[in-house]
Design a protein around this motif. Structure first.
Motif, PDB file in Angstrom:
ATOM      1  N   MET A   1       0.820  -1.219   0.000  1.00  0.00           N
ATOM      2  CA  MET A   1       0.000   0.000   0.000  1.00  0.00           C
ATOM      3  C   MET A   1       0.851   1.264   0.000  1.00  0.00           C
ATOM      4  N   ALA A   2       2.049   1.192   0.579  1.00  0.00           N
ATOM      5  CA  ALA A   2       2.902   2.376   0.720  1.00  0.00           C
ATOM      6  C   ALA A   2       3.691   2.712  -0.539  1.00  0.00           C
ATOM      7  N   CYS A   3       3.882   1.738  -1.404  1.00  0.00           N
ATOM      8  CA  CYS A   3       4.736   1.945  -2.572  1.00  0.00           C
ATOM      9  C   CYS A   3       4.016   2.741  -3.654  1.00  0.00           C
TER      10      CYS A   3
ATOM     11  N   GLU B   1       5.357   3.632  -6.438  1.00  0.00           N
ATOM     12  CA  GLU B   1       5.879   3.248  -7.748  1.00  0.00           C
ATOM     13  C   GLU B   1       5.307   1.911  -8.221  1.00  0.00           C
ATOM     14  N   ASN B   2       4.465   1.290  -7.400  1.00  0.00           N
ATOM     15  CA  ASN B   2       3.922  -0.048  -7.693  1.00  0.00           C
ATOM     16  C   ASN B   2       5.023  -1.078  -7.913  1.00  0.00           C
ATOM     17  N   ALA B   3       6.113  -0.916  -7.167  1.00  0.00           N
ATOM     18  CA  ALA B   3       7.235  -1.841  -7.278  1.00  0.00           C
ATOM     19  C   ALA B   3       7.049  -3.078  -6.398  1.00  0.00           C
ATOM     20  N   ILE B   4       6.153  -3.014  -5.425  1.00  0.00           N
ATOM     21  CA  ILE B   4       5.850  -4.166  -4.588  1.00  0.00           C
ATOM     22  C   ILE B   4       4.790  -4.975  -5.316  1.00  0.00           C
ATOM     23  N   GLU B   5       5.109  -6.222  -5.599  1.00  0.00           N
ATOM     24  CA  GLU B   5       4.223  -7.073  -6.384  1.00  0.00           C
ATOM     25  C   GLU B   5       3.992  -8.402  -5.683  1.00  0.00           C
ATOM     26  N   VAL B   6       2.916  -9.067  -6.061  1.00  0.00           N
ATOM     27  CA  VAL B   6       2.604 -10.387  -5.533  1.00  0.00           C
ATOM     28  C   VAL B   6       2.965 -11.414  -6.596  1.00  0.00           C
TER      29      VAL B   6
ATOM     30  N   ILE C   1       9.726  -7.450  -4.558  1.00  0.00           N
ATOM     31  CA  ILE C   1      10.035  -6.122  -5.096  1.00  0.00           C
ATOM     32  C   ILE C   1      10.480  -6.278  -6.548  1.00  0.00           C
ATOM     33  N   ASN C   2       9.866  -5.514  -7.422  1.00  0.00           N
ATOM     34  CA  ASN C   2      10.302  -5.441  -8.812  1.00  0.00           C
ATOM     35  C   ASN C   2      11.422  -4.396  -8.835  1.00  0.00           C
TER      36      ASN C   2
ATOM     37  N   CYS D   1      13.099   4.487  -2.403  1.00  0.00           N
ATOM     38  CA  CYS D   1      12.636   5.581  -1.543  1.00  0.00           C
ATOM     39  C   CYS D   1      12.516   5.155  -0.080  1.00  0.00           C
ATOM     40  N   ARG D   2      12.432   3.866   0.179  1.00  0.00           N
ATOM     41  CA  ARG D   2      12.373   3.283   1.519  1.00  0.00           C
ATOM     42  C   ARG D   2      11.029   3.456   2.212  1.00  0.00           C
TER      43      ARG D   2
END
Length: 79
Positions: free
Chosen positions: A41-43, A45-50, A57-58, A65-66
């Motif tokens: 939810m925090a990303c 950039e939509n870099a967190i993926e399932v 992380i993609n 950005c952390r």
């Protein structure tokens, strides 16, 4: 799955909390349900993926950005 006594400190699962010496963000987590994962939810950039039920992380999308690190309740994400 991590089991006490079997850890080789490889940093692959994140359970040993060793900081890897890599430039690529590392995450392979199954501690949260994807629908409730604060990192996802925090990303912005939509870099967190399932991927197959695991949260990953993609690295091509990640800007390091952390934001995900700050909200992870398990301290698993390494950037």
């Amino acid at each position: 799955m991590y089991e006490l006594g079997n850890c080789t400190e490889c940093t692959t699962c994140g359970s040993c909390q060793q900081t890897p010496n890599v430039d690529t963000p590392i995450l392979f987590c199954m501690n949260c349900q994807p629908s409730d994962a604060p990192c996802l939810m925090a990303c912005g950039e939509n870099a967190i993926e399932v991927l197959g039920g695991a949260i990953t992380i993609n690295s091509e999308k990640c800007t390091k950005c952390r934001e995900c690190v700050e909200v992870c309740t398990f301290n698993i994400i390494k950037i």
